[in-house]
Scaffold this motif. Structure first.
Motif, PDB file in Angstrom:
ATOM      1  N   ILE A 113       6.999  -1.748   0.058  1.00 13.00           N
ATOM      2  CA  ILE A 113       6.057  -2.602   0.715  1.00 13.00           C
ATOM      3  C   ILE A 113       4.342  -2.071   0.663  1.00 13.00           C
ATOM      4  N   ALA A 114       3.616  -2.448  -0.742  1.00 14.42           N
ATOM      5  CA  ALA A 114       2.279  -2.333  -1.252  1.00 14.42           C
ATOM      6  C   ALA A 114       1.286  -2.795  -0.190  1.00 14.42           C
ATOM      7  N   SER A 115       0.724  -1.876   0.775  1.00 16.53           N
ATOM      8  CA  SER A 115      -0.285  -3.017   1.507  1.00 16.53           C
ATOM      9  C   SER A 115      -1.932  -2.107   1.124  1.00 16.53           C
ATOM     10  N   ILE A 116      -2.341  -3.142   0.597  1.00 18.74           N
ATOM     11  CA  ILE A 116      -3.734  -2.748  -0.164  1.00 18.74           C
ATOM     12  C   ILE A 116      -5.517  -3.228   0.630  1.00 18.74           C
ATOM     13  N   LEU A 117      -5.965  -2.009   1.471  1.00 20.37           N
ATOM     14  CA  LEU A 117      -6.893  -2.401   1.828  1.00 20.37           C
ATOM     15  C   LEU A 117      -8.377  -1.878   1.088  1.00 20.37           C
ATOM     16  N   GLN A 118      -9.205  -1.909   1.610  1.00 17.63           N
ATOM     17  CA  GLN A 118     -10.296  -2.232   0.977  1.00 17.63           C
ATOM     18  C   GLN A 118     -11.136  -0.878   1.693  1.00 17.63           C
ATOM     19  N   SER A 119     -10.442  -0.455   2.918  1.00 15.38           N
ATOM     20  CA  SER A 119     -11.120   1.147   3.332  1.00 15.38           C
ATOM     21  C   SER A 119     -10.164   1.655   4.669  1.00 15.38           C
ATOM     22  N   TYR A 120      -9.697   2.994   4.480  1.00 13.69           N
ATOM     23  CA  TYR A 120      -9.029   3.794   5.214  1.00 13.69           C
ATOM     24  C   TYR A 120      -9.480   3.161   7.142  1.00 13.69           C
ATOM     25  N   GLY A 121     -10.838   2.812   6.868  1.00 17.76           N
ATOM     26  CA  GLY A 121     -11.829   2.546   7.969  1.00 17.76           C
ATOM     27  C   GLY A 121     -10.787   0.774   9.236  1.00 17.76           C
ATOM     28  N   GLN A 122     -10.283   0.160   8.052  1.00 15.12           N
ATOM     29  CA  GLN A 122      -9.542  -1.249   7.943  1.00 15.12           C
ATOM     30  C   GLN A 122      -8.810  -0.734   9.229  1.00 15.12           C
ATOM     31  N   ALA A 123      -7.939  -0.119   8.247  1.00 12.72           N
ATOM     32  CA  ALA A 123      -6.765   0.197   8.595  1.00 12.72           C
ATOM     33  C   ALA A 123      -6.826   1.215  10.592  1.00 12.72           C
ATOM     34  N   LYS A 124      -7.408   1.790  10.371  1.00 11.16           N
ATOM     35  CA  LYS A 124      -7.968   2.430  11.850  1.00 11.16           C
ATOM     36  C   LYS A 124      -8.619   1.369  13.167  1.00 11.16           C
TER      37      LYS A 124
END
Length: 232
Positions: A113-124
C-alpha cells in the motif's frame, strides 16, 4: 450525500441485476492478478462533494485486500506477484480505520500500500496520534519539500540523525613565533527542518525501515521509456 445519490448507491449494491450487467468480483480480480494478467482497478471519489461514493470506495478497497489476503494464504503466506495499491488523497477518499494496523503485516503478504497524504497532520486527524504513529513506523516514508508542519519536520530531522562537525582553531604567539591548533567537535543535524522544508521539488527524502535515510532524485514519467503507455 444527497437522497438521490444515496438511492443510486444502494441500488448498486443491493438491487438484483440482470446477467448482462458487468459485475465486479474481488476474488476474480485477484485471481486474474495471480495469473499475471495485470488487471487494474480505479476507485474514484471525493468526500467533499455532494453525492460522494467514498464509503463504497472504502468498502471496495477493504474487500480487495481481504481477497488478496486469502489468496496469499493459499499461496503459502505471500502473493507470488505483489499487489500494488497506490491510494492518493486517502484523507479525502479512503478513510479506512484499519489502515495503520494493516501496514504492520500487509507488506509481508505481498500487499503493498502506498498512502499519499498532504501532511502528517492529516494522518493524525483521521486515525489519532497513536494510530498515525503506527502507520508512520511501519511504512517507508517518502517526503518532499514544501511541508510547513514544523513539529513533523523536527521529528524527521531527528530520524535522519547527526554528523560530527570538526572545527580547527589556530593561534600564534607573537613573542615566540609559535603557533598552536586545537580541534573542537560538535554534533550537527545532517538535514535541518528548514532544509527539509526547502528541498528542491525534484528531490525526495526516503526513510525505509532498517535502512539509512537517502535523498533521491525523482524522474517524471514524461522522461521515461513508458511515457507512451501512460499517455495512452
Amino acid at each position: 450525500v444527497t437522497p438521490l445519490a444515496t438511492k443510486v448507491f444502494q441500488n448498486w449494491v443491493t438491487r438484483p441485476q440482470s446477467d448482462d450487467v458487468p459485475k465486479f468480483s474481488p476474488d476474480e480480480f485477484i485471481a486474474a492478478h495471480d495469473r499475471g494478467e495485470c488487471p487494474t482497478l480505479y476507485l474514484l471519489s471525493d468526500k467533499r462533494r455532494a453525492g460522494s461514493a467514498s464509503l463504497l470506495v472504502i468498502l471496495l478497497t477493504v474487500w480487495v485486500t481481504e481477497a488478496a489476503e486469502y489468496s496469499a494464504f493459499r499461496q503459502g503466506g505471500r502473493l507470488k506477484t505483489p499487489l500494488m495499491m497506490p491510494l492518493d488523497e486517502i484523507a479525502n477518499t479512503v478513510t479506512w480505520q484499519g489502515m495503520p494496523d494493516a501496514y504492520s503485516h500487509f507488506g509481508s503478504k505481498g500487499i503493498i500500500i502506498a498512502s499519499i497524504l498532504q501532511s502528517y497532520g492529516q494522518a493524525k486527524e483521521i486515525w489519532g496520534e497513536n494510530k498515525a504513529g503506527v502507520l508512520r513506523d511501519n511504512a517507508a516514508l517518502m517526503i518532499g519539500g514544501g511541508i510547513k508542519d514544523s513539529a513533523y519536520l523536527k521529528e524527521i530531522e531527528t530520524l535522519i540523525g547527526e554528523y560530527e562537525s570538526r572545527k580547527v582553531s589556530r593561534s600564534s604567539d607573537s613573542d615566540s613565533y609559535k603557533t598552536s591548533a586545537s580541534v573542537s567537535l560538535d554534533d550537527k543535524s545532517i538535514l535541518t527542518a528548514a532544509e527539509l522544508r526547502d528541498m528542491d521539488p525534484h528531490m525526495m527524502l526516503v526513510i525505509a525501515p532498517k535502512r539509512r535515510p537517502v535523498l533521491v532524485e525523482t524522474i517524471p514519467f514524461w522522461e521515461r521509456t513508458f511515457r507512451p503507455e501512460i499517455e495512452a
